[in-house]
Every structure is written in structure tokens, then in C-alpha cells.
Write a protein that holds these residues in place. Structure first.
Motif, PDB file in Angstrom:
ATOM      1  N   ASP A  29       0.867  -1.175   0.000  1.00  0.00           N
ATOM      2  CA  ASP A  29       0.000   0.000   0.000  1.00  0.00           C
ATOM      3  C   ASP A  29       0.905   1.227   0.000  1.00  0.00           C
ATOM      4  O   ASP A  29       1.439   1.617   1.040  1.00  0.00           O
ATOM      5  N   ALA A  30       1.091   1.818  -1.158  1.00  0.00           N
ATOM      6  CA  ALA A  30       2.007   2.946  -1.294  1.00  0.00           C
ATOM      7  C   ALA A  30       1.531   4.178  -0.534  1.00  0.00           C
ATOM      8  O   ALA A  30       2.346   4.944  -0.011  1.00  0.00           O
ATOM      9  N   ALA A  31       0.223   4.385  -0.448  1.00  0.00           N
ATOM     10  CA  ALA A  31      -0.301   5.565   0.239  1.00  0.00           C
ATOM     11  C   ALA A  31       0.104   5.580   1.709  1.00  0.00           C
ATOM     12  O   ALA A  31       0.472   6.624   2.246  1.00  0.00           O
ATOM     13  N   TYR A  32       0.042   4.433   2.366  1.00  0.00           N
ATOM     14  CA  TYR A  32       0.388   4.355   3.785  1.00  0.00           C
ATOM     15  C   TYR A  32       1.818   3.869   4.010  1.00  0.00           C
ATOM     16  O   TYR A  32       2.306   3.899   5.129  1.00  0.00           O
ATOM     17  N   GLY A  33       2.456   3.363   2.976  1.00  0.00           N
ATOM     18  CA  GLY A  33       3.827   2.868   3.121  1.00  0.00           C
ATOM     19  C   GLY A  33       3.923   1.602   3.945  1.00  0.00           C
ATOM     20  O   GLY A  33       4.799   1.463   4.792  1.00  0.00           O
ATOM     21  N   MET A  34       3.002   0.667   3.684  1.00  0.00           N
ATOM     22  CA  MET A  34       2.986  -0.586   4.440  1.00  0.00           C
ATOM     23  C   MET A  34       2.365  -1.687   3.583  1.00  0.00           C
ATOM     24  O   MET A  34       1.841  -1.423   2.506  1.00  0.00           O
TER      25      MET A  34
END
Length: 165
Positions: A29-34
Motif C-alpha cells: 500500500d504505497a499511500a500508507y507505506g505498508m
């Protein structure tokens, strides 16, 4: 070797490469970095046996903040909170609808509690907050989803009790 040749002749190799790239995209999940939930579950299934600490986190008022600040700003803030240094063996992932996050710690409970305090401070610096619960999971004995479900129920109870006061 023959399989590779047949794959190139019929164009399957490009399709397989594309599918591998898509799987990698769906795992992060690139938006949250996880990691995503499916990636987290995959890691949990191949993990060596033992006891691990799990945190279930429910970010507060995310839907309201999305409306007030915009989705990109909320994503940036969440990403920053969870950009704190973790052990390389800790696994962080989005869970249910996006405002719930799980962390599988490769540490004892006291170390996980210290990290949760750091996360609370980082969230406060970003004008965010969350409720959480920590628990233990016996790797290989019980499904990780069961441990997370129990923690999520505890967090719901904490939120309900806070609302009643």
C-alpha cells in the motif's frame, strides 16, 4: 528451457511478468507505506513457529479527517506516523477498511509497548490519534486472523467505553 522458449513464442512470458508485477503492487500500500492485508497473511503463514506480539490499531476519526483535510493529506500523515524505524522483522499492514492497522512485532511485549508509545507520540504530532490493543499470537497454532479479531473486539470495547464517558 523448453518452457521458456514456448513462453516467448506464444507471448506468455510477458503476461507472466505482468502478473508478477501486479502481485507485487497488490502486496504494498504505497499511500500508507505498508503491506496490504493479503501480504501480511502470507508472511504470517510462512513465519517460524513461536510467540509473537500483535498490535491492532484503529485510527480515530479518519473518515471525518478525509473530508476536512483531503485523502492525500490524511494518507501523508498516516504514512509519516508509520515511517518510524521498526525492526526489519516487524510487519505492518492495513487491515479492514483502511483506518485499521496491524503490526506483528518481533519483540517482547515491553518492546512492543514502547513502540506503541512512540507511535502515539508520532500520531499526536500529526494531529491524529488511535486506540489499540496488544496481544500474543502462537505462530502456527492458531490463524493470525483469529488473534487479530480478538484484538479488534477489544479496541471496539475501548472506543465504546470512551464514548460512554
Amino acid at each position: 528451457m523448453l518452457r521458456d522458449l514456448v513462453g516467448r513464442i506464444f507471448g506468455f512470458d510477458k503476461e507472466i511478468l505482468g502478473l508478477r508485477e501486479k502481485v507485487a503492487e497488490l502486496s504494498w500500500d504505497a499511500a500508507y507505506g505498508m503491506y496490504t492485508r493479503p501480504a501480511f497473511v502470507q508472511f504470517a503463514q510462512i513465519m517460524p513457529r513461536g510467540r509473537r506480539i500483535i498490535a491492532f490499531i484503529d485510527l480515530s476519526n479518519i473518515h471525518r479527517l478525509d473530508q476536512e483535510l483531503g485523502y492525500a493529506e490524511v494518507d501523508r500523515r498516516v504514512h509519516k506516523i508509520f515511517s518510524l524505524p521498526f525492526r526489519r522483522s516487524d510487519i505492518i499492514a492495513r487491515w479492514y477498511s483502511g483506518d485499521e492497522i496491524v503490526i506483528l512485532f518481533d519483540a517482547e511485549k515491553a518492546g512492543a509497548q514502547r513502540k506503541m508509545i512512540e507511535l502515539e507520540e508520532a500520531a499526536a504530532a500529526e494531529e491524529l490519534s488511535f486506540k489499540y490493543d496488544l496481544g500474543e499470537w502462537d505462530v502456527g497454532k492458531d490463524p493470525v486472523e483469529d488473534a487479530i479479531e480478538e484484538l479488534s473486539r477489544n479496541v471496539i470495547l475501548k472506543k465504546t467505553n470512551d464514548d460512554d464517558q
